[in-house]
Scaffold this motif. Structure first.
Motif, PDB file in Angstrom:
ATOM      1  N   THR A 158       0.840  -1.193   0.000  1.00 52.52           N
ATOM      2  CA  THR A 158       0.000   0.000   0.000  1.00 52.52           C
ATOM      3  C   THR A 158       0.874   1.241   0.000  1.00 52.52           C
ATOM      4  O   THR A 158       1.743   1.388   0.860  1.00 52.52           O
ATOM      5  CB  THR A 158      -0.913   0.010   1.247  1.00 52.52           C
ATOM      6  OG1 THR A 158      -1.662  -1.215   1.298  1.00 52.52           O
ATOM      7  CG2 THR A 158      -1.877   1.187   1.189  1.00 52.52           C
ATOM      8  N   PRO A 160       1.566   5.042   0.762  1.00 48.69           N
ATOM      9  CA  PRO A 160       1.002   6.005   1.719  1.00 48.69           C
ATOM     10  C   PRO A 160       0.279   7.179   1.071  1.00 48.69           C
ATOM     11  O   PRO A 160      -0.821   7.559   1.509  1.00 48.69           O
ATOM     12  CB  PRO A 160       2.230   6.467   2.509  1.00 48.69           C
ATOM     13  CG  PRO A 160       3.180   5.317   2.432  1.00 48.69           C
ATOM     14  CD  PRO A 160       2.990   4.754   1.060  1.00 48.69           C
ATOM     15  N   VAL A 177      -4.311  -2.598   5.120  1.00 45.21           N
ATOM     16  CA  VAL A 177      -3.112  -2.246   4.362  1.00 45.21           C
ATOM     17  C   VAL A 177      -2.274  -3.480   4.062  1.00 45.21           C
ATOM     18  O   VAL A 177      -2.202  -4.419   4.852  1.00 45.21           O
ATOM     19  CB  VAL A 177      -2.271  -1.200   5.125  1.00 45.21           C
ATOM     20  CG1 VAL A 177      -3.016   0.128   5.176  1.00 45.21           C
ATOM     21  CG2 VAL A 177      -1.926  -1.669   6.537  1.00 45.21           C
ATOM     22  N   LEU A 200       2.498   4.694   6.732  1.00 42.30           N
ATOM     23  CA  LEU A 200       1.046   4.639   6.543  1.00 42.30           C
ATOM     24  C   LEU A 200       0.318   5.205   7.755  1.00 42.30           C
ATOM     25  O   LEU A 200      -0.646   5.965   7.619  1.00 42.30           O
ATOM     26  CB  LEU A 200       0.609   3.197   6.287  1.00 42.30           C
ATOM     27  CG  LEU A 200       0.960   2.624   4.916  1.00 42.30           C
ATOM     28  CD1 LEU A 200       0.839   1.101   4.922  1.00 42.30           C
ATOM     29  CD2 LEU A 200       0.067   3.232   3.836  1.00 42.30           C
TER      30      LEU A 200
END
Length: 295
Positions: A158, A160, A177, A200
């Motif tokens: 994932t 950010p 995530v 994240l």
């Protein structure tokens, strides 16, 4: 005790810098084991029913949901119901009437723009029903028998910046995530990208969710919670505990035919694993999310 909501349990866990454990259930034995384990740990818990579990139950949500609601209402700890990995619009719309306070809408298989559009539509509908909604960005592999993605494959992690835009544009309440775990792992060999998880956590204003937690070693789970994971999903670990216990029982008692005997052993094994995992996450007796005097 009245049925709790996933949103309130996750919010309390976030305030305590802890995580709430969410366990996937398939049978009544799963329901009873998760609640028994949570009561043993004096901690709140989330019961999750996945779209795959509904498919296994002949496509019917209500029988398992009704059993889970009834058991949750009689539990000595807060218990919430969550509908997990929903892709079917029809199933999504059954959730509020079946006792679910939350749903994980799964459009992560789609290209980014399509994922965003589908998730935004689902979030608007869910919020209109008073439901908390989780989504996924990046791909947490291993579901439905698919192999985990290579760590460097496009979409395997994932991003950010993309996640921040996705959350803002969809209005979801939490985000699952992709940081190195995978669904359906039977060995605890997953290595999480804790640096990415920190980025994240800093970038997103919503709680982060870890899927595929059965494959993560205990120290990895502890570090993940310290870096912002607030909801930890567990499924395979319970099935593995149950299966091992039943295999051992039947090997020692080949004459056994009463299913209560071996299902009871399997249920006890799952309850112990639930209590153990909750303890790892720091959501046990010292947690402010736990009731002061559980009965």
């Amino acid at each position: 005790m009245s049925l709790a909501t996933t949103g309130e349990l996750v919010t309390r866990a976030a305030a305590a810098h802890s995580a709430v454990a969410a366990f996937n259930i398939i049978t009544l034995e799963h329901v009873e084991a998760v609640i028994a384990g949570a009561e043993s740990a004096a901690a709140p818990v989330v019961l999750q029913v996945s779209e795959n579990a509904v498919r296994f139950r002949y496509g019917r949500l209500l029988p398992l949901a009704r059993a889970a609601v009834t058991a949750a209402e009689r539990a000595a700890v807060p218990v919430a119901l969550h509908l997990d990995h929903v892709q079917s619009d029809e199933l999504l719309r059954q959730a509020p009437g079946a006792g679910f306070s939350s749903v994980m809408f799964d459009a992560a298989r789609l290209p980014y723009a399509e994922n965003l559009a589908a998730t935004r539509t689902a979030a608007d509908w869910a919020h209109g029903q008073g439901m908390w909604i989780e989504a996924e960005l990046g791909e947490i592999g291993g579901k439905d028998g698919r192999a985990p993605l290579d760590a460097h494959a496009p979409g395997a992690r994932t991003d950010p910046g993309e996640a921040r835009a996705f959350v803002a544009d969809t209005g979801v309440d939490a985000l699952a995530v992709a940081v190195g775990s995978a669904h359906a792992m039977t060995r605890r060999t997953a290595t999480l990208d804790h640096g990415l998880l920190e980025r994240l956590s800093a970038a997103l204003p919503v709680p982060l969710v870890l899927h595929g937690s059965s494959g993560v070693p205990d120290d990895g789970l502890v570090r993940a919670v310290a870096r912002g994971i607030t909801k930890v999903n567990v499924g395979t670990a319970l099935n593995a505990a149950m299966t091992r216990a039943i295999r051992d029982f039947l090997a020692a008692h080949p004459e056994a035919v009463d299913s209560r005997k071996y299902l009871g052993v399997g249920r006890e094994a799952m309850a112990r694993e639930v209590a153990r995992i909750i303890g790892v996450l720091g959501a046990g007796r010292s947690s402010p999310t736990a009731p002061a005097n559980p009965s």
